[in-house]
Each structure stands twice: as C-alpha cells, then as structure tokens.
Design a protein around this motif. Sequence first.
Motif, PDB file in Angstrom:
ATOM      1  N   SER A  61      41.146  53.794  36.471  1.00 25.01           N
ATOM      2  CA  SER A  61      41.860  52.775  37.233  1.00 25.01           C
ATOM      3  C   SER A  61      40.868  51.734  37.746  1.00 25.01           C
ATOM      4  CB  SER A  61      42.577  53.415  38.422  1.00 25.01           C
ATOM      5  OG  SER A  61      41.619  53.900  39.355  1.00 25.01           O
ATOM      6  N   ALA A  62      41.397  50.620  38.204  1.00 22.85           N
ATOM      7  CA  ALA A  62      40.551  49.575  38.782  1.00 22.85           C
ATOM      8  C   ALA A  62      39.815  50.107  40.001  1.00 22.85           C
ATOM      9  CB  ALA A  62      41.392  48.358  39.149  1.00 22.85           C
ATOM     10  N   LEU A  69      36.873  52.176  38.847  1.00 19.59           N
ATOM     11  CA  LEU A  69      35.843  51.271  38.331  1.00 19.59           C
ATOM     12  C   LEU A  69      35.098  50.589  39.467  1.00 19.59           C
ATOM     13  CD1 LEU A  69      37.560  49.631  35.244  1.00 19.59           C
ATOM     14  CD2 LEU A  69      35.711  51.309  35.264  1.00 19.59           C
ATOM     15  N   GLN A  70      35.824  50.225  40.513  1.00 17.06           N
ATOM     16  CA  GLN A  70      35.182  49.583  41.655  1.00 17.06           C
ATOM     17  C   GLN A  70      34.203  50.546  42.329  1.00 17.06           C
ATOM     18  OE1 GLN A  70      37.806  48.225  44.777  1.00 17.06           O
ATOM     19  NE2 GLN A  70      36.331  46.708  45.452  1.00 17.06           N
ATOM     20  N   GLU A  77      33.813  43.247  38.366  1.00 14.13           N
ATOM     21  CA  GLU A  77      34.505  42.365  37.423  1.00 14.13           C
ATOM     22  C   GLU A  77      34.068  42.631  35.993  1.00 14.13           C
ATOM     23  OE1 GLU A  77      33.382  38.615  39.205  1.00 14.13           O
ATOM     24  OE2 GLU A  77      35.460  38.269  39.784  1.00 14.13           O
ATOM     25  N   TYR A  81      35.841  45.607  34.843  1.00 18.98           N
ATOM     26  CA  TYR A  81      37.249  45.300  34.614  1.00 18.98           C
ATOM     27  C   TYR A  81      37.447  44.630  33.254  1.00 18.98           C
ATOM     28  CZ  TYR A  81      37.920  45.955  39.686  1.00 18.98           C
ATOM     29  OH  TYR A  81      37.947  46.452  40.953  1.00 18.98           O
ATOM     30  N   ILE A 110      41.110  45.532  31.834  1.00 16.74           N
ATOM     31  CA  ILE A 110      41.967  45.333  33.006  1.00 16.74           C
ATOM     32  C   ILE A 110      42.042  43.859  33.352  1.00 16.74           C
ATOM     33  CG2 ILE A 110      42.166  45.770  35.487  1.00 16.74           C
ATOM     34  CD1 ILE A 110      40.927  48.523  34.946  1.00 16.74           C
ATOM     35  N   LEU A 111      40.929  43.187  33.252  1.00 15.13           N
ATOM     36  CA  LEU A 111      40.854  41.765  33.569  1.00 15.13           C
ATOM     37  C   LEU A 111      40.683  40.997  32.267  1.00 15.13           C
ATOM     38  CD1 LEU A 111      40.555  39.558  35.770  1.00 15.13           C
ATOM     39  CD2 LEU A 111      38.111  39.995  35.719  1.00 15.13           C
TER      40      LEU A 111
END
Length: 150
Positions: free
Chosen positions: A49-50, A53-54, A65, A68, A73-74
Amino acid sequence: MATLNVGNLGEYLREQRRNAQLSLRQLADAAGVSNPYLSQIERGLRKPSAEVLQQVAKALRISAETLYVRAGILDAERDRDEVETRAVILADPTLTERQKQVLLQIYESFRKENGFEIADGGEGSSGSSSSIPSVVDVGGDGAAPHETAG
C-alpha cells in the motif's frame, strides 16, 4: 496494461536497502512491517500500500514519491524525471544536507527557467531570468570561494 510493476519496485527497494547497508530484518523493523512481507515485496510477490511504501521510504531516507511511481500508484510519467532526480540528490550519502538543499534549489531554478513549474508552486514567472545567486557557498564555512584568508 493490468500488469503490476512490483518486480521493478522490489529490485529498486533491495538496491536501496543494500546501499543503506541494512539487512532485510533491520529495514522491516525500521519501517514497522514484517520481515516476510518485506521479503515478498522485494521479490515482486506483493504490491504494498501507499502507507507501507511511505514507511519504507522514511526508513530508507528516500523519496516516497519515487516508490509510488515505481509501484504504479502514482502515474507521474511527465514528472518522473523530476521526482527521480530529486530522490537521487537526496539519497546521495556524499553530500551534506545543506549541499543537497542548495543543489535542489539550483535544479528547481533551472527547471523553472526552462518553463517547467515545480510541483510545490512558488512565485510565478517574473521578469527575472536568473534566480540563482552568483556565488553559492556549499562548503559550509561561510566564505565565498573567491575569498582568501590572510
């Protein structure tokens, strides 16, 4: 186009972890995720999930980023170069934090001068084409490069 880009993400994470000289267990502990789960991410078996990842990005001290984008995701195709360039600068262990910030300011100034606005905004296009100081002190001693003690 439904393929997951997690293999590329996993390889990248493994490379970043090794560059940071962290074991899989150390990174998992620092990021607050399980060791087996992080291993599956690195092997391309799981898409994190984001939020995960963060946490991993923070533990590795790299740009979330970038992760992502690599995870799909991004969708920042047009901004990918900027994101990756910023991430590489910030991840460089040979630069001080101050040098990294100065280098990013110069990079952003050049992008703005060439018509690419920075994502976080800033001032609009003014008449001034040069927003870079004529002398940038990256040595940290406060002396301009052309000055001599004596």
